[in-house]
Design a protein around this motif. Structure first.
Motif, PDB file in Angstrom:
ATOM      1  N   ASP A 133       0.834  -1.209   0.000  1.00 23.21           N
ATOM      2  CA  ASP A 133       0.000   0.000   0.000  1.00 23.21           C
ATOM      3  C   ASP A 133       0.865   1.254   0.000  1.00 23.21           C
ATOM      4  O   ASP A 133       1.978   1.253   0.540  1.00 23.21           O
ATOM      5  CB  ASP A 133      -0.910   0.037   1.228  1.00 23.21           C
ATOM      6  N   PRO A 134       0.361   2.340  -0.588  1.00 24.16           N
ATOM      7  CA  PRO A 134       1.109   3.600  -0.532  1.00 24.16           C
ATOM      8  C   PRO A 134       1.147   4.126   0.904  1.00 24.16           C
ATOM      9  O   PRO A 134       0.282   3.800   1.720  1.00 24.16           O
ATOM     10  CB  PRO A 134       0.303   4.536  -1.440  1.00 24.16           C
ATOM     11  N   ASP A 135       2.159   4.937   1.197  1.00 27.09           N
ATOM     12  CA  ASP A 135       2.307   5.507   2.535  1.00 27.09           C
ATOM     13  C   ASP A 135       1.395   6.722   2.656  1.00 27.09           C
ATOM     14  O   ASP A 135       1.699   7.803   2.153  1.00 27.09           O
ATOM     15  CB  ASP A 135       3.770   5.897   2.777  1.00 27.09           C
ATOM     16  N   LEU A 136       0.236   6.533   3.297  1.00 25.17           N
ATOM     17  CA  LEU A 136      -0.752   7.596   3.493  1.00 25.17           C
ATOM     18  C   LEU A 136      -1.050   7.704   4.990  1.00 25.17           C
ATOM     19  O   LEU A 136      -2.049   7.149   5.474  1.00 25.17           O
ATOM     20  CB  LEU A 136      -2.035   7.297   2.709  1.00 25.17           C
ATOM     21  N   PRO A 137      -0.211   8.409   5.744  1.00 22.11           N
ATOM     22  CA  PRO A 137      -0.371   8.464   7.201  1.00 22.11           C
ATOM     23  C   PRO A 137      -1.749   8.952   7.652  1.00 22.11           C
ATOM     24  O   PRO A 137      -2.286   8.445   8.634  1.00 22.11           O
ATOM     25  CB  PRO A 137       0.724   9.432   7.655  1.00 22.11           C
ATOM     26  N   LEU A 138      -2.331   9.913   6.934  1.00 21.32           N
ATOM     27  CA  LEU A 138      -3.640  10.429   7.334  1.00 21.32           C
ATOM     28  C   LEU A 138      -4.701   9.333   7.289  1.00 21.32           C
ATOM     29  O   LEU A 138      -5.552   9.235   8.170  1.00 21.32           O
ATOM     30  CB  LEU A 138      -4.057  11.608   6.456  1.00 21.32           C
ATOM     31  N   VAL A 139      -4.629   8.465   6.286  1.00 18.75           N
ATOM     32  CA  VAL A 139      -5.598   7.374   6.173  1.00 18.75           C
ATOM     33  C   VAL A 139      -5.447   6.417   7.357  1.00 18.75           C
ATOM     34  O   VAL A 139      -6.437   5.985   7.956  1.00 18.75           O
ATOM     35  CB  VAL A 139      -5.447   6.628   4.834  1.00 18.75           C
ATOM     36  N   GLY A 140      -4.217   6.103   7.730  1.00 19.22           N
ATOM     37  CA  GLY A 140      -3.995   5.247   8.894  1.00 19.22           C
ATOM     38  C   GLY A 140      -4.532   5.891  10.165  1.00 19.22           C
ATOM     39  O   GLY A 140      -5.158   5.227  10.999  1.00 19.22           O
ATOM     40  N   ASP A 141      -4.313   7.202  10.314  1.00 17.71           N
ATOM     41  CA  ASP A 141      -4.838   7.926  11.473  1.00 17.71           C
ATOM     42  C   ASP A 141      -6.365   7.858  11.494  1.00 17.71           C
ATOM     43  O   ASP A 141      -6.980   7.585  12.532  1.00 17.71           O
ATOM     44  CB  ASP A 141      -4.409   9.392  11.447  1.00 17.71           C
ATOM     45  N   GLU A 142      -6.987   8.111  10.338  1.00 21.46           N
ATOM     46  CA  GLU A 142      -8.453   8.101  10.268  1.00 21.46           C
ATOM     47  C   GLU A 142      -9.015   6.724  10.625  1.00 21.46           C
ATOM     48  O   GLU A 142     -10.016   6.624  11.350  1.00 21.46           O
ATOM     49  CB  GLU A 142      -8.918   8.515   8.872  1.00 21.46           C
ATOM     50  N   LEU A 143      -8.389   5.680  10.114  1.00 24.39           N
ATOM     51  CA  LEU A 143      -8.854   4.324  10.422  1.00 24.39           C
ATOM     52  C   LEU A 143      -8.716   4.008  11.914  1.00 24.39           C
ATOM     53  O   LEU A 143      -9.663   3.532  12.553  1.00 24.39           O
ATOM     54  CB  LEU A 143      -8.087   3.291   9.606  1.00 24.39           C
ATOM     55  N   ALA A 144      -7.540   4.276  12.469  1.00 25.37           N
ATOM     56  CA  ALA A 144      -7.308   3.957  13.877  1.00 25.37           C
ATOM     57  C   ALA A 144      -8.212   4.788  14.791  1.00 25.37           C
ATOM     58  O   ALA A 144      -8.817   4.259  15.725  1.00 25.37           O
ATOM     59  CB  ALA A 144      -5.837   4.175  14.228  1.00 25.37           C
ATOM     60  N   VAL A 145      -8.328   6.081  14.513  1.00 24.77           N
ATOM     61  CA  VAL A 145      -9.176   6.949  15.340  1.00 24.77           C
ATOM     62  C   VAL A 145     -10.643   6.553  15.190  1.00 24.77           C
ATOM     63  O   VAL A 145     -11.381   6.457  16.169  1.00 24.77           O
ATOM     64  CB  VAL A 145      -8.958   8.434  14.985  1.00 24.77           C
ATOM     65  N   GLY A 146     -11.079   6.305  13.954  1.00 22.92           N
ATOM     66  CA  GLY A 146     -12.459   5.890  13.732  1.00 22.92           C
ATOM     67  C   GLY A 146     -12.790   4.614  14.482  1.00 22.92           C
ATOM     68  O   GLY A 146     -13.861   4.479  15.081  1.00 22.92           O
ATOM     69  N   ARG A 147     -11.872   3.656  14.480  1.00 23.99           N
ATOM     70  CA  ARG A 147     -12.095   2.392  15.182  1.00 23.99           C
ATOM     71  C   ARG A 147     -12.139   2.601  16.700  1.00 23.99           C
ATOM     72  O   ARG A 147     -12.962   2.011  17.403  1.00 23.99           O
ATOM     73  CB  ARG A 147     -11.030   1.376  14.796  1.00 23.99           C
ATOM     74  N   ALA A 148     -11.265   3.468  17.212  1.00 25.90           N
ATOM     75  CA  ALA A 148     -11.272   3.749  18.651  1.00 25.90           C
ATOM     76  C   ALA A 148     -12.570   4.434  19.065  1.00 25.90           C
ATOM     77  O   ALA A 148     -13.181   4.075  20.077  1.00 25.90           O
ATOM     78  CB  ALA A 148     -10.063   4.617  19.023  1.00 25.90           C
ATOM     79  N   LEU A 149     -13.009   5.399  18.269  1.00 25.08           N
ATOM     80  CA  LEU A 149     -14.245   6.107  18.602  1.00 25.08           C
ATOM     81  C   LEU A 149     -15.467   5.208  18.452  1.00 25.08           C
ATOM     82  O   LEU A 149     -16.415   5.292  19.237  1.00 25.08           O
ATOM     83  CB  LEU A 149     -14.387   7.369  17.748  1.00 25.08           C
ATOM     84  N   ARG A 150     -15.455   4.337  17.447  1.00 21.73           N
ATOM     85  CA  ARG A 150     -16.570   3.396  17.284  1.00 21.73           C
ATOM     86  C   ARG A 150     -16.661   2.474  18.497  1.00 21.73           C
ATOM     87  O   ARG A 150     -17.746   2.194  19.002  1.00 21.73           O
ATOM     88  CB  ARG A 150     -16.410   2.566  16.015  1.00 21.73           C
ATOM     89  N   ARG A 151     -15.526   1.986  18.975  1.00 24.92           N
ATOM     90  CA  ARG A 151     -15.543   1.123  20.155  1.00 24.92           C
ATOM     91  C   ARG A 151     -16.024   1.883  21.390  1.00 24.92           C
ATOM     92  O   ARG A 151     -16.753   1.340  22.219  1.00 24.92           O
ATOM     93  CB  ARG A 151     -14.154   0.533  20.390  1.00 24.92           C
ATOM     94  N   LEU A 152     -15.611   3.133  21.495  1.00 26.45           N
ATOM     95  CA  LEU A 152     -16.058   3.955  22.613  1.00 26.45           C
ATOM     96  C   LEU A 152     -17.577   4.155  22.545  1.00 26.45           C
ATOM     97  O   LEU A 152     -18.282   3.995  23.546  1.00 26.45           O
ATOM     98  CB  LEU A 152     -15.342   5.307  22.581  1.00 26.45           C
ATOM     99  N   ALA A 153     -18.090   4.455  21.369  1.00 23.54           N
ATOM    100  CA  ALA A 153     -19.531   4.643  21.190  1.00 23.54           C
ATOM    101  C   ALA A 153     -20.283   3.350  21.499  1.00 23.54           C
ATOM    102  O   ALA A 153     -21.323   3.376  22.178  1.00 23.54           O
ATOM    103  CB  ALA A 153     -19.827   5.117  19.772  1.00 23.54           C
ATOM    104  N   SER A 154     -19.775   2.228  21.027  1.00 18.41           N
ATOM    105  CA  SER A 154     -20.430   0.943  21.298  1.00 18.41           C
ATOM    106  C   SER A 154     -20.477   0.652  22.791  1.00 18.41           C
ATOM    107  O   SER A 154     -21.482   0.165  23.308  1.00 18.41           O
ATOM    108  CB  SER A 154     -19.708  -0.195  20.578  1.00 18.41           C
TER     109      SER A 154
END
Length: 176
Positions: A133-154
Protein backbone atom coordinates in the motif's frame (compact mmCIF):
# COMPACT_ATOMS: atom_id res chain seq x y z
CA UNK A 1 -24.99 18.28 21.62
CA UNK A 2 -25.81 21.61 23.26
CA UNK A 3 -25.05 24.93 21.61
CA UNK A 4 -24.82 28.58 22.55
CA UNK A 5 -25.19 31.58 20.29
CA UNK A 6 -21.79 32.23 18.74
CA UNK A 7 -20.63 28.60 18.70
CA UNK A 8 -18.93 27.43 15.51
CA UNK A 9 -20.63 24.62 13.56
CA UNK A 10 -18.74 22.44 11.08
CA UNK A 11 -20.61 19.90 8.99
CA UNK A 12 -18.55 17.37 7.06
CA UNK A 13 -20.19 15.80 4.04
CA UNK A 14 -20.39 12.03 3.76
CA UNK A 15 -19.75 12.41 0.03
CA UNK A 16 -16.12 12.19 -1.10
CA UNK A 17 -14.91 15.39 -2.71
CA UNK A 18 -17.59 17.58 -1.12
CA UNK A 19 -16.35 20.43 1.04
CA UNK A 20 -17.16 20.85 4.71
CA UNK A 21 -19.45 23.74 5.68
CA UNK A 22 -18.79 26.16 8.48
CA UNK A 23 -21.17 28.50 10.23
CA UNK A 24 -22.12 30.14 13.51
CA UNK A 25 -25.07 29.49 15.77
CA UNK A 26 -27.20 32.65 15.62
CA UNK A 27 -30.36 31.48 17.39
CA UNK A 28 -31.41 28.79 19.83
CA UNK A 29 -34.80 27.12 19.69
CA UNK A 30 -34.53 25.75 23.24
CA UNK A 31 -33.29 27.50 26.38
CA UNK A 32 -30.96 24.62 27.23
CA UNK A 33 -29.20 24.84 23.83
CA UNK A 34 -30.44 21.47 22.60
CA UNK A 35 -31.14 21.04 18.88
CA UNK A 36 -32.37 22.32 16.64
CA UNK A 37 -30.61 25.67 16.40
CA UNK A 38 -30.30 28.27 13.66
CA UNK A 39 -26.95 28.47 11.88
CA UNK A 40 -25.70 31.20 9.55
CA UNK A 41 -23.40 29.57 6.99
CA UNK A 42 -20.11 31.32 6.19
CA UNK A 43 -20.06 30.30 2.52
CA UNK A 44 -23.51 31.65 1.60
CA UNK A 45 -24.63 33.86 4.48
CA UNK A 46 -27.89 31.88 4.51
CA UNK A 47 -29.53 30.78 7.71
CA UNK A 48 -31.00 27.34 8.28
CA UNK A 49 -32.40 25.27 11.11
CA UNK A 50 -29.88 22.55 11.96
CA UNK A 51 -30.55 19.18 13.53
CA UNK A 52 -26.90 18.07 13.99
CA UNK A 53 -25.97 14.54 13.06
CA UNK A 54 -22.82 12.46 13.45
CA UNK A 55 -21.17 14.52 10.70
CA UNK A 56 -21.48 17.75 12.71
CA UNK A 57 -18.85 19.23 15.03
CA UNK A 58 -19.68 22.01 17.48
CA UNK A 59 -16.89 24.22 18.80
CA UNK A 60 -18.02 26.21 21.80
CA UNK A 61 -17.38 29.93 22.09
CA UNK A 62 -16.41 30.23 25.77
CA UNK A 63 -17.73 33.79 25.97
CA UNK A 64 -21.06 32.68 24.51
CA UNK A 65 -21.18 29.73 26.92
CA UNK A 66 -20.75 32.05 29.93
CA UNK A 67 -23.45 34.39 28.62
CA UNK A 68 -25.81 31.44 28.08
CA UNK A 69 -25.18 30.19 31.63
CA UNK A 70 -25.96 33.67 32.97
CA UNK A 71 -29.18 33.75 30.92
CA UNK A 72 -30.23 30.36 32.32
CA UNK A 73 -29.54 31.59 35.86
CA UNK A 74 -31.53 34.77 35.20
CA UNK A 75 -34.47 32.75 33.88
CA UNK A 76 -34.32 30.58 37.01
CA UNK A 77 -34.68 33.75 39.07
CA UNK A 78 -37.87 34.45 37.11
CA UNK A 79 -39.37 31.13 38.27
CA UNK A 80 -38.19 28.98 35.34
CA UNK A 81 -36.30 25.80 36.16
CA UNK A 82 -32.53 25.95 35.59
CA UNK A 83 -31.13 23.48 33.08
CA UNK A 84 -28.33 21.24 34.37
CA UNK A 85 -25.18 21.19 32.27
CA UNK A 86 -22.29 18.75 32.14
CA UNK A 87 -19.33 18.81 29.78
CA UNK A 88 -17.88 15.51 28.57
CA UNK A 89 -14.56 15.65 26.78
CA UNK A 90 -12.94 13.18 24.37
CA UNK A 91 -9.20 13.14 23.85
CA UNK A 92 -7.60 11.01 21.16
CA UNK A 93 -3.88 10.25 21.07
CA UNK A 94 -2.41 8.78 17.88
CA UNK A 95 0.88 6.88 17.71
CA UNK A 96 2.55 5.77 14.46
CA UNK A 97 5.43 3.36 14.04
CA UNK A 98 6.56 1.29 11.09
CA UNK A 99 3.32 1.20 9.14
CA UNK A 100 1.21 0.67 12.27
CA UNK A 101 -1.09 3.31 13.75
CA UNK A 102 -2.50 3.05 17.24
CA UNK A 103 -5.18 5.44 18.56
CA UNK A 104 -6.39 5.70 22.13
CA UNK A 105 -9.64 7.56 22.85
CA UNK A 106 -10.34 8.78 26.36
CA UNK A 107 -13.80 10.01 27.38
CA UNK A 108 -13.85 12.06 30.58
CA UNK A 109 -17.18 12.84 32.21
CA UNK A 110 -16.28 14.72 35.41
CA UNK A 111 -18.61 13.85 38.23
CA UNK A 112 -20.57 11.34 36.13
CA UNK A 113 -20.59 7.61 36.85
CA UNK A 114 -19.88 5.80 33.59
CA UNK A 115 -20.22 2.43 35.24
CA UNK A 116 -18.16 0.67 37.92
CA UNK A 117 -17.66 4.04 39.64
CA UNK A 118 -15.56 5.38 36.76
CA UNK A 119 -15.71 8.88 35.36
CA UNK A 120 -13.64 8.02 32.28
CA UNK A 121 -13.66 5.36 29.57
CA UNK A 122 -10.83 4.32 27.26
CA UNK A 123 -10.86 2.52 23.95
CA UNK A 124 -8.27 1.75 21.31
CA UNK A 125 -8.20 1.39 17.56
CA UNK A 126 -5.47 0.20 15.25
CA UNK A 127 -4.58 0.30 11.59
CA UNK A 128 -1.80 -1.44 9.70
CA UNK A 129 -0.45 -0.54 6.28
CA UNK A 130 0.19 -3.48 4.02
CA UNK A 131 3.69 -3.40 2.47
CA UNK A 132 2.26 -2.94 -1.04
CA UNK A 133 0.00 0.00 0.00
CA UNK A 134 1.11 3.60 -0.53
CA UNK A 135 2.31 5.51 2.53
CA UNK A 136 -0.75 7.60 3.49
CA UNK A 137 -0.37 8.46 7.20
CA UNK A 138 -3.64 10.43 7.33
CA UNK A 139 -5.60 7.37 6.17
CA UNK A 140 -4.00 5.25 8.89
CA UNK A 141 -4.84 7.93 11.47
CA UNK A 142 -8.45 8.10 10.27
CA UNK A 143 -8.85 4.32 10.42
CA UNK A 144 -7.31 3.96 13.88
CA UNK A 145 -9.18 6.95 15.34
CA UNK A 146 -12.46 5.89 13.73
CA UNK A 147 -12.09 2.39 15.18
CA UNK A 148 -11.27 3.75 18.65
CA UNK A 149 -14.24 6.11 18.60
CA UNK A 150 -16.57 3.40 17.28
CA UNK A 151 -15.54 1.12 20.16
CA UNK A 152 -16.06 3.96 22.61
CA UNK A 153 -19.53 4.64 21.19
CA UNK A 154 -20.43 0.94 21.30
CA UNK A 155 -19.38 0.76 24.93
CA UNK A 156 -21.49 3.80 25.84
CA UNK A 157 -24.54 2.43 24.02
CA UNK A 158 -24.07 -0.96 25.68
CA UNK A 159 -23.81 0.69 29.09
CA UNK A 160 -26.99 2.68 28.35
CA UNK A 161 -28.83 -0.53 27.40
CA UNK A 162 -27.64 -2.20 30.58
CA UNK A 163 -28.74 0.79 32.70
CA UNK A 164 -32.18 0.82 31.08
CA UNK A 165 -32.58 -2.92 31.55
CA UNK A 166 -31.66 -2.63 35.24
CA UNK A 167 -34.04 0.29 35.77
CA UNK A 168 -37.01 -1.29 33.99
CA UNK A 169 -36.41 -4.98 34.59
CA UNK A 170 -36.91 -5.61 30.85
CA UNK A 171 -34.58 -6.19 27.91
CA UNK A 172 -33.52 -2.84 26.44
CA UNK A 173 -32.31 -2.10 22.91
CA UNK A 174 -30.86 1.31 22.13
CA UNK A 175 -30.80 2.27 18.46
CA UNK A 176 -27.64 4.01 17.34
Amino acid sequence: MKASVGDRVITVSGTVGTAAREGRVVELRHLDGSPPFVVEWADTGERSVVFPGPDTVLEHDDGARAAAAAAVEASADDGAQAVPHTTWRVQVDVFEHGGHTHAQALLVAPGEDLGAGLDELRSVGQARRAPEDPDLPLVGDELAVGRALRRLASRLLGDAEHGLAQATGEHARVHA
